[in-house]
Design a protein around this motif. Structure first.
Motif, PDB file in Angstrom:
ATOM      1  N   ASN A  47       0.839  -1.196   0.000  1.00  0.00           N
ATOM      2  CA  ASN A  47       0.000   0.000   0.000  1.00  0.00           C
ATOM      3  C   ASN A  47       0.876   1.248   0.000  1.00  0.00           C
ATOM      4  OD1 ASN A  47      -2.073  -1.766   2.260  1.00  0.00           O
ATOM      5  ND2 ASN A  47      -2.614  -1.229   0.162  1.00  0.00           N
ATOM      6  N   GLY A  48       0.460   2.207  -0.766  1.00  0.00           N
ATOM      7  CA  GLY A  48       1.149   3.494  -0.772  1.00  0.00           C
ATOM      8  C   GLY A  48       2.442   3.503  -1.561  1.00  0.00           C
TER       9      GLY A  48
ATOM     10  N   GLY B  56       2.747   3.591  -4.838  1.00  0.00           N
ATOM     11  CA  GLY B  56       2.686   4.442  -6.027  1.00  0.00           C
ATOM     12  C   GLY B  56       1.990   3.798  -7.218  1.00  0.00           C
ATOM     13  N   LYS B  57       1.304   2.690  -7.007  1.00  0.00           N
ATOM     14  CA  LYS B  57       0.664   1.986  -8.124  1.00  0.00           C
ATOM     15  C   LYS B  57      -0.446   2.830  -8.761  1.00  0.00           C
ATOM     16  CE  LYS B  57      -0.493  -1.458  -5.429  1.00  0.00           C
ATOM     17  NZ  LYS B  57       0.013  -0.905  -4.139  1.00  0.00           N
ATOM     18  N   SER B  58      -1.316   3.363  -7.889  1.00  0.00           N
ATOM     19  CA  SER B  58      -2.407   4.188  -8.435  1.00  0.00           C
ATOM     20  C   SER B  58      -1.859   5.481  -9.018  1.00  0.00           C
ATOM     21  CB  SER B  58      -3.434   4.519  -7.345  1.00  0.00           C
ATOM     22  OG  SER B  58      -4.081   3.334  -6.936  1.00  0.00           O
ATOM     23  N   THR B  59      -0.792   5.970  -8.423  1.00  0.00           N
ATOM     24  CA  THR B  59      -0.174   7.185  -8.959  1.00  0.00           C
ATOM     25  C   THR B  59       0.313   6.935 -10.379  1.00  0.00           C
ATOM     26  OG1 THR B  59       0.495   7.830  -6.737  1.00  0.00           O
ATOM     27  CG2 THR B  59       1.661   8.887  -8.567  1.00  0.00           C
TER      28      THR B  59
ATOM     29  N   HIS C  93      -3.542  -6.804  -5.629  1.00  0.00           N
ATOM     30  CA  HIS C  93      -2.864  -7.307  -4.428  1.00  0.00           C
ATOM     31  C   HIS C  93      -2.941  -8.825  -4.342  1.00  0.00           C
ATOM     32  CE1 HIS C  93      -1.879  -3.517  -2.538  1.00  0.00           C
ATOM     33  NE2 HIS C  93      -3.113  -3.070  -2.741  1.00  0.00           N
TER      34      HIS C  93
HETATM   35  N1  LIG Z   1      -3.327  13.925  -3.593  1.00  0.00           N
HETATM   36  C1  LIG Z   1      -2.315  13.460  -2.828  1.00  0.00           C
HETATM   37  N2  LIG Z   1      -1.741  14.264  -1.933  1.00  0.00           N
HETATM   38  C2  LIG Z   1      -0.735  13.807  -1.157  1.00  0.00           C
HETATM   39  N3  LIG Z   1      -0.261  12.566  -1.212  1.00  0.00           N
HETATM   40  C3  LIG Z   1      -0.802  11.733  -2.098  1.00  0.00           C
HETATM   41  C4  LIG Z   1      -1.847  12.128  -2.964  1.00  0.00           C
HETATM   42  N4  LIG Z   1      -2.188  11.085  -3.738  1.00  0.00           N
HETATM   43  C5  LIG Z   1      -1.370  10.075  -3.376  1.00  0.00           C
HETATM   44  N5  LIG Z   1      -0.528  10.461  -2.389  1.00  0.00           N
HETATM   45  C6  LIG Z   1       0.450   9.623  -1.720  1.00  0.00           C
HETATM   46  O1  LIG Z   1       1.204   8.967  -2.690  1.00  0.00           O
HETATM   47  C7  LIG Z   1       1.566   7.692  -2.218  1.00  0.00           C
HETATM   48  C8  LIG Z   1       1.222   6.651  -3.259  1.00  0.00           C
HETATM   49  O2  LIG Z   1      -0.186   6.547  -3.349  1.00  0.00           O
HETATM   50  P1  LIG Z   1      -0.875   5.526  -4.352  1.00  0.00           P
HETATM   51  O3  LIG Z   1      -2.335   5.767  -4.259  1.00  0.00           O
HETATM   52  O4  LIG Z   1      -0.255   5.661  -5.672  1.00  0.00           O
HETATM   53  O5  LIG Z   1      -0.507   4.134  -3.696  1.00  0.00           O
HETATM   54  P2  LIG Z   1      -0.923   2.675  -4.142  1.00  0.00           P
HETATM   55  O6  LIG Z   1       0.314   1.962  -4.441  1.00  0.00           O
HETATM   56  O7  LIG Z   1      -1.931   2.713  -5.190  1.00  0.00           O
HETATM   57  O8  LIG Z   1      -1.558   2.121  -2.788  1.00  0.00           O
HETATM   58  P3  LIG Z   1      -2.793   1.101  -2.549  1.00  0.00           P
HETATM   59  O9  LIG Z   1      -2.263  -0.263  -2.707  1.00  0.00           O
HETATM   60  O10 LIG Z   1      -3.149   1.372  -1.115  1.00  0.00           O
HETATM   61  O11 LIG Z   1      -3.862   1.447  -3.486  1.00  0.00           O
HETATM   62  C9  LIG Z   1       0.877   7.491  -0.893  1.00  0.00           C
HETATM   63  O12 LIG Z   1       1.787   7.739   0.143  1.00  0.00           O
HETATM   64  C10 LIG Z   1      -0.207   8.535  -0.923  1.00  0.00           C
HETATM   65  O13 LIG Z   1      -0.531   8.981   0.369  1.00  0.00           O
END
Ligand SMILES: Nc1ncnc2c1ncn2[C@@H]1O[C@H](COP(=O)(O)OP(=O)(O)OP(=O)(O)O)[C@@H](O)[C@H]1O
Ligand SMILES: [Mg+2]
Lengths: 252, 439
Positions: A36-37, A39-42, A203
Motif C-alpha cells: 500500500n502506498g 505508487g501503483k495508483s499514482t 494485491h
Molecule cells: N493527492 C495526494 N496528496 C498527497 N499525497 C498523495 C496524494 N495522492 C497520493 N498520495 C500519496 O502517494 C503515495 C502513493 O499513493 P498511491 O495511491 O499511488 O498508492 P498505491 O500503491 O496505489 O496504494 P494502494 O495499494 O493502497 O492502493 C501514498 O503515500 C499517498 O498517500
C-alpha cells in the motif's frame, strides 16, 4: 506499445514516482503488485493524464507518440483506458448518456461519424451482456449509489464499450465477490488480442489465476524493484513483501 | 442621498400627481386610494440603499441613476417575437410590450368557465369589484419601495381568476417584452392570480428584452390560493446585458393548498427576485426551486420567505446557481415558523458552483422559529466543479469543456425537471444546454 523511461512524478511537492521503467509490448499483460502506498495508483493516474500529478522527469511513449504531451481525453481517444480503483460518482449523468458522449467524442477525435442512437444501443447491449451488467444500472446516474462491486463491474463494462489498446486496471478485483471476479476477468480476457495490452494492478494472486500475466512487477517506494514471470505473484502471495523490502532497503 | 436618487424619485412622484389631477371622479375609487397610499409609502421609503439590510448586497444606485421612458409605445409584431419565445400551441399566451397588453399578439384557448384571463386594465373595466377584492391585498404592508412603486403605477398586467373546482388544462404563459431598441424603457407589470377552492392552474411569466438600450422591469405578482388549490408558477428571465429586473411574487396559501414556484434567471444585468409565501393554512405544501447563471458582471439576487403561520404545513426549497466571470449572486432564504405553526417541516438548500475566482456568491439562510415541535433544516454550499468527476470523464475521452458542460447540466437537472409545463421545461433544457456549452 508503451514505453516508460525513468518516469518521475510528484504531488503537492512530494515525489511519489522515483524513476519507473516499464516496457509493454502488444498483446502482453503486465501485473503490478506492491505494498500500500507504493505508487501503483499514482502510476496509473499519470498514465491516464491526471493533471494534479506533476511529471518531473522521464518520458512515456505510446504507439510512438509522446504520451505526456497529450491531454487525458486525447490519451483515451488514442486507446488508453484506466479502470479506477475508486470509481467516481457523478449524480445527474446516466451511465448510458455518459458512455454515448464518450464514444462519440472519441469517434470525433478519430474523424469518424457519431453512432446513431440505435447503433449505440445495440453495441451497448452486447457489451452489457458480456459483463452481466444489469440494464437498470445503465439508466441510473453514473456510479451513484452503486455497490462497490457494481462500480467495478461498470468500469469493465465501460472498457468493453471503448475497446482500448491499453487497459490499466487498478485493483478492479477488490470488492468483487467470487462470481463477479470471474465475470470481470472473462470480460478482460475477451478483449485480449495480439494488439491489445493490459496493466493489471492487484494485491491478489486470485485475479491472476484468471487473467494470466506475462510479467509480474513489484512497485515499492516509487520504483519497480523486482520483475519476473507469473510465478513471482505466487511467491509474493506466499512470502509477502518483507523480503523484497529488506533487499531494497539494504541497498539504501 | 445622491442627486440622481432625487431625480428618479422626484420624477415619479411628480408623474403620479400629474396623472392624478387628470383623473376626475376615478380618483376617489377604492382602487385609486390604494395607489395613493402606495405612493406615500414609496415617498417615505425612498429607493433602498445598501444600508437597508434587505438590500445589503444589491446596490440599485446604477439602476436609479438612469432615466427611462415608462410604458413607451412599441411597434413590435408577432414576427419579431416568434423566435424569441417559448413555443407552445396549447397554452394561453398573453403578450405585454413595454407594459401594454397586446390583444392582437395574445391568444386565449381556455374556456371562460374554466378561467378568467384578462389584462388587468380590461378586467378592472369589466369587474372592478372582483379585481379590487384581490388587488394590493397581499402587498399593502410590504416595506419594499419597489413594490409600493409598482402599486402606485399599476396600469397593466394579467388578471387571472380560476373559479372553485376548475382544473385549467392549458397553461397560461405571460410574455413580458421590453422593447429597448430605440431608448431606455421601463415597465411595471402587475399580475393578480386568484385561484378558488380546489382550482388547479399552471402559470409562467417570461421576461425578455430586445435592443441595446437599458430596460427596467419592476414586476409584482400577487397569488391567492384558496383551500385545496394547486398552483404551479414559473418565472423565466432571459433579458439582456442592459436589463434591470426587480420582481416580487407574494403568495398566500389557505388550507391544503399546494404551491410550486420555479424561478430561472438566464440573463440580465441586475436581477432581484423576492418570492414571499405565507402558509396561512394547515396541510399546505410550498415548493420553491430556483436556478441562475450569471456571467460577465451580471448580478442575481434571490430573496425568499416561507412564513409558516399555521400548523402541519411543509415548505421545501432548492436554489442552484452557476456563477462565472465577475458575476455576483445573492441568496437570502427566510423561514419563519410562528408560535401556532406546530408540526411544521421546512427545508431549504442553496447550492452553487463558482467557476471563476472573481465571481462571488453571498448566501444567507435565516431561520426564525417560535414553535417547538418543528423540523427545519437548511444548508448552503458554494464550490467548484468536481475535479475528480472531471478527470473521470476526461479519462473516457470526453473533452474538458464537454465534461464541464455535462457536469453543470447535471447539476441543474434536478431543478429543471421540476418544471411541469412541458414547453417551458423543453425551452429551458435547450437554452441551458446552449448556455453551458458556449463557454
Ligand atoms: N493527492 C495526494 N496528496 C498527497 N499525497 C498523495 C496524494 N495522492 C497520493 N498520495 C500519496 O502517494 C503515495 C502513493 O499513493 P498511491 O495511491 O499511488 O498508492 P498505491 O500503491 O496505489 O496504494 P494502494 O495499494 O493502497 O492502493 C501514498 O503515500 C499517498 O498517500
Ligand atoms: Mg492504489
Amino acid at each position: 506499445m508503451l514505453s516508460i523511461n525513468e518516469l518521475r512524478a510528484s504531488i503537492e511537492g512530494k515525489e511519489i514516482l522515483k524513476g519507473i521503467n516499464l516496457e509493454v509490448k502488444p498483446g502482453e499483460v503486465h501485473a503490478i503488485m506492491g505494498p500500500n502506498g507504493s505508487g501503483k495508483s499514482t502510476l496509473a493516474s499519470v498514465l491516464a493524464g491526471r493533471e494534479e500529478y506533476e511529471v518531473t522527469g522521464g518520458s512515456v511513449t505510446f504507439d510512438g507518440k509522446d504520451l505526456l504531451e497529450l491531454a487525458a481525453e486525447e490519451r483515451a481517444a488514442e486507446g488508453i483506458f484506466l479502470a479506477f480503483q475508486y470509481p467516481v460518482e457523478i449524480p445527474g449523468v446516466t451511465t448510458i448518456n455518459f458512455l454515448k458522449t464518450a464514444v462519440n467524442e472519441i469517434r470525433k477525435y478519430k474523424g469518424e461519424n457519431p453512432l446513431d442512437a440505435a447503433q449505440f444501443l445495440k453495441m451497448v447491449r452486447e457489451k452489457a451482456k458480456l459483463v452481466s451488467m444489469n440494464d437498470s444500472l445503465l439508466k441510473r446516474a453514473l456510479n451513484e449509489g452503486f455497490s462497490g462491486g457494481e462500480k467495478k463491474r461498470n468500469e469493465i463494462f465501460q472498457m468493453a464499450v471503448l475497446e482500448p489498446k491499453l487497459a490499466v486496471l487498478d485493483e478492479t478485483d477488490s470488492g468483487l465477490d467470487i462470481d463477479a471476479l470471474r465475470i470481470v476477468a472473462e470480460g478482460v480476457n475477451s478483449l485480449r488480442s495480439p494488439d491489445r495490452s493490459a496493466i493489471v494492478v492487484t494485491h491478489y494472486q486470485r485475479l491472476l489465476d484468471y487473467i494470466v500475466p506475462d510479467f509480474v512487477h513489484v512497485l515499492y517506494k516509487g520504483r519497480i524493484v523486482k520483475s519476473g514471470p507469473k510465478e513471482l505473484a505466487l511467491e509474493l502471495e506466499e512470502k509477502g513483501y518483507d523480503w523484497i523490502k529488506a533487499e531494497v532497503d539494504a541497498l539504501g | 442621498m445622491s442627486t440622481e436618487t432625487i431625480d428618479l424619485k422626484t420624477k415619479l412622484l411628480t408623474d403620479f400627481h400629474a396623472r392624478e389631477s387628470l383623473m376626475n371622479g376615478e380618483a376617489a375609487s377604492p382602487f385609486h386610494q390604494k395607489k395613493r397610499a402606495a405612493i406615500s409609502r414609496f415617498e417615505e421609503l425612498g429607493f433602498p440603499t445598501p444600508k437597508n439590510e434587505e438590500w445589503k448586497y444589491s446596490n440599485v444606485k446604477d439602476l436609479i441613476s438612469e432615466s427611462y421612458h415608462f410604458n413607451a409605445e412599441s411597434n413590435l409584431t408577432l414576427a419579431d417575437l416568434q423566435e424569441l419565445n417559448i413555443p407552445d400551441q396549447n397554452a394561453n399566451i398573453l403578450y405585454f410590450v413595454n407594459g401594454h397588453y397586446s390583444e392582437e399578439l395574445s391568444s386565449i384557448v381556455s374556456s371562460s368557465e374554466q378561467i378568467i384571463i384578462d389584462s388587468l386594465q380590461n378586467a378592472y373595466k369589466k369587474n372592478p369589484e372582483l379585481v379590487n377584492r384581490y388587488f394590493d391585498e397581499l402587498v399593502k404592508d410590504d416595506s419594499d419601495a419597489f413594490t409600493s412603486l409598482n402599486t402606485a403605477f399599476a396600469f397593466d398586467g394579467v388578471f387571472i381568476h380560476v373559479p372553485d373546482n376548475q382544473t385549467v388544462e392549458h397553461p397560461v404563459i405571460m410574455r413580458f417584452m421590453s422593447d429597448a431598441r430605440a431608448e431606455n424603457v421601463a415597465s411595471q407589470p402587475r399580475n393578480i392570480i386568484a385561484v378558488g377552492r380546489n382550482g388547479h392552474v399552471k402559470i409562467a411569466e417570461a421576461f425578455r428584452t430586445l435592443g441595446e438600450a437599458r430596460s427596467l422591469t419592476n414586476a409584482v405578482t400577487e397569488i391567492h390560493l384558496d383551500r385545496d388549490a394547486n398552483v404551479e408558477y414559473y418565472k423565466v428571465q432571459n433579458e439582456t446585458e442592459n436589463a434591470y429586473h426587480i420582481g416580487t411574487t407574494q403568495v398566500r396559501m389557505l388550507d391544503q393548498s399546494h404551491f410550486y414556484a420555479g424561478t430561472v434567471t438566464l440573463n440580465g444585468r441586475f436581477t432581484r427576485n423576492n418570492l414571499n409565501i405565507i402558509l396561512d393554512g394547515e396541510h399546505c405544501e410550498a415548493h420553491m426551486y430556483g436556478l441562475y447563471f450569471p456571467d460577465g458582471s451580471q448580478h442575481v439576487d434571490n430573496h425568499t420567505v416561507a412564513d409558516h403561520r399555521k400548523p402541519n404545513s411543509n415548505s421545501n426549497e432548492l436554489y442552484k446557481g452557476i456563477l462565472r466571470d465577475k458575476s455576483k449572486g445573492v441568496f437570502n432564504g427566510k423561514i419563519f415558523v410562528r408560535e401556532d405553526a406546530q408540526k411544521t417541516n421546512a427545508f431549504q438548500s442553496c447550492k452553487n458552483i463558482v467557476l471563476s475566482t472573481e465571481a462571488t456568491m453571498n448566501t444567507k439562510p435565516q431561520l426564525e422559529i417560535f414553535a417547538d415541535d418543528v423540523k427545519c433544516s437548511h444548508g448552503t454550499t458554494t464550490g467548484q466543479i468536481d475535479e475528480e468527476a472531471l478527470f473521470y470523464m476526461q479519462s473516457r475521452g470526453i473533452s474538458k469543456p464537454e465534461a464541464m458542460s455535462l457536469l453543470m447540466y447535471a447539476f441543474c437537472a434536478d431543478v429543471v425537471s421540476q418544471i411541469k409545463i412541458d414547453s417551458v421545461r423543453e425551452y429551458l433544457e435547450g437554452v441551458i444546454a446552449d448556455k453551458l456549452a458556449t463557454k
